[in-house]
Design a protein around this motif. Sequence first.
Motif, PDB file in Angstrom:
ATOM      1  N   THR A  50       0.786  -1.233   0.000  1.00  0.00           N
ATOM      2  CA  THR A  50       0.000   0.000   0.000  1.00  0.00           C
ATOM      3  C   THR A  50       0.818   1.283   0.000  1.00  0.00           C
ATOM      4  O   THR A  50       0.572   2.159  -0.820  1.00  0.00           O
ATOM      5  N   PRO A  51       1.816   1.465   0.894  1.00  0.00           N
ATOM      6  CA  PRO A  51       2.533   2.746   0.902  1.00  0.00           C
ATOM      7  C   PRO A  51       3.569   2.903  -0.211  1.00  0.00           C
ATOM      8  O   PRO A  51       4.061   4.003  -0.445  1.00  0.00           O
ATOM      9  N   PRO A  53       3.662   2.938  -3.697  1.00  0.00           N
ATOM     10  CA  PRO A  53       3.556   3.879  -4.821  1.00  0.00           C
ATOM     11  C   PRO A  53       3.801   5.334  -4.417  1.00  0.00           C
ATOM     12  O   PRO A  53       4.500   6.064  -5.123  1.00  0.00           O
ATOM     13  N   ALA A  54       3.274   5.759  -3.300  1.00  0.00           N
ATOM     14  CA  ALA A  54       3.476   7.149  -2.862  1.00  0.00           C
ATOM     15  C   ALA A  54       4.932   7.394  -2.514  1.00  0.00           C
ATOM     16  O   ALA A  54       5.490   8.457  -2.834  1.00  0.00           O
ATOM     17  N   ALA A  55       5.572   6.426  -1.877  1.00  0.00           N
ATOM     18  CA  ALA A  55       6.978   6.576  -1.508  1.00  0.00           C
ATOM     19  C   ALA A  55       7.872   6.633  -2.748  1.00  0.00           C
ATOM     20  O   ALA A  55       8.825   7.427  -2.801  1.00  0.00           O
ATOM     21  N   ARG A  57       6.963   7.694  -5.750  1.00  0.00           N
ATOM     22  CA  ARG A  57       6.733   9.009  -6.373  1.00  0.00           C
ATOM     23  C   ARG A  57       7.494  10.110  -5.637  1.00  0.00           C
ATOM     24  O   ARG A  57       8.042  11.015  -6.268  1.00  0.00           O
ATOM     25  N   ALA A  58       7.536  10.046  -4.309  1.00  0.00           N
ATOM     26  CA  ALA A  58       8.256  11.056  -3.530  1.00  0.00           C
ATOM     27  C   ALA A  58       9.748  11.043  -3.861  1.00  0.00           C
ATOM     28  O   ALA A  58      10.363  12.099  -4.035  1.00  0.00           O
ATOM     29  N   ASP A  61      10.216  12.491  -7.367  1.00  0.00           N
ATOM     30  CA  ASP A  61      10.098  13.954  -7.341  1.00  0.00           C
ATOM     31  C   ASP A  61      11.371  14.600  -6.817  1.00  0.00           C
ATOM     32  O   ASP A  61      11.801  15.642  -7.300  1.00  0.00           O
TER      33      ASP A  61
END
Length: 133
Positions: A50-51, A53-55, A57-58, A61
């Motif tokens: 769960t976490p 994809p966001a990690a 992307r961070a 970035d």
Amino acid sequence: MAVLTIRQILFPTDFSDASRLAGTTAADLARQFGARLHVLHVVPPVTDPTPAPAAVRAIADELARGLSVVTAVASGLVSRQIAAYARKNAVDLIVIGTHGRTGVTRALLGSVAEAVVRHAPCRVLTVPAALPP
């Protein structure tokens, strides 16, 4: 003599401090070669993805200044998924961090970087977690 052409660079990350320097190195090389940077996280079996994809992307970035960046999350045996991703995406160079484990810890946990070197379809640059300044 053939010229070394690097158009696709893969940076596999486990979000550790050991991989942070490898990410910076991969981004610097991508800028120098004008290459696309792939940021990949492989979720080991029996882990909650769960976490991730966001990690990913961070991190992308953070590294993206002046780069074309692709992010991906895969699931499975880490070294095999890294090699498979590199093969599927015609990656020219994998830049991976090493934790520098030795002795019993290395024997028990193994070395993802070492396995990637053995299975990779391309060149692999290993970056130690602690480099002298």
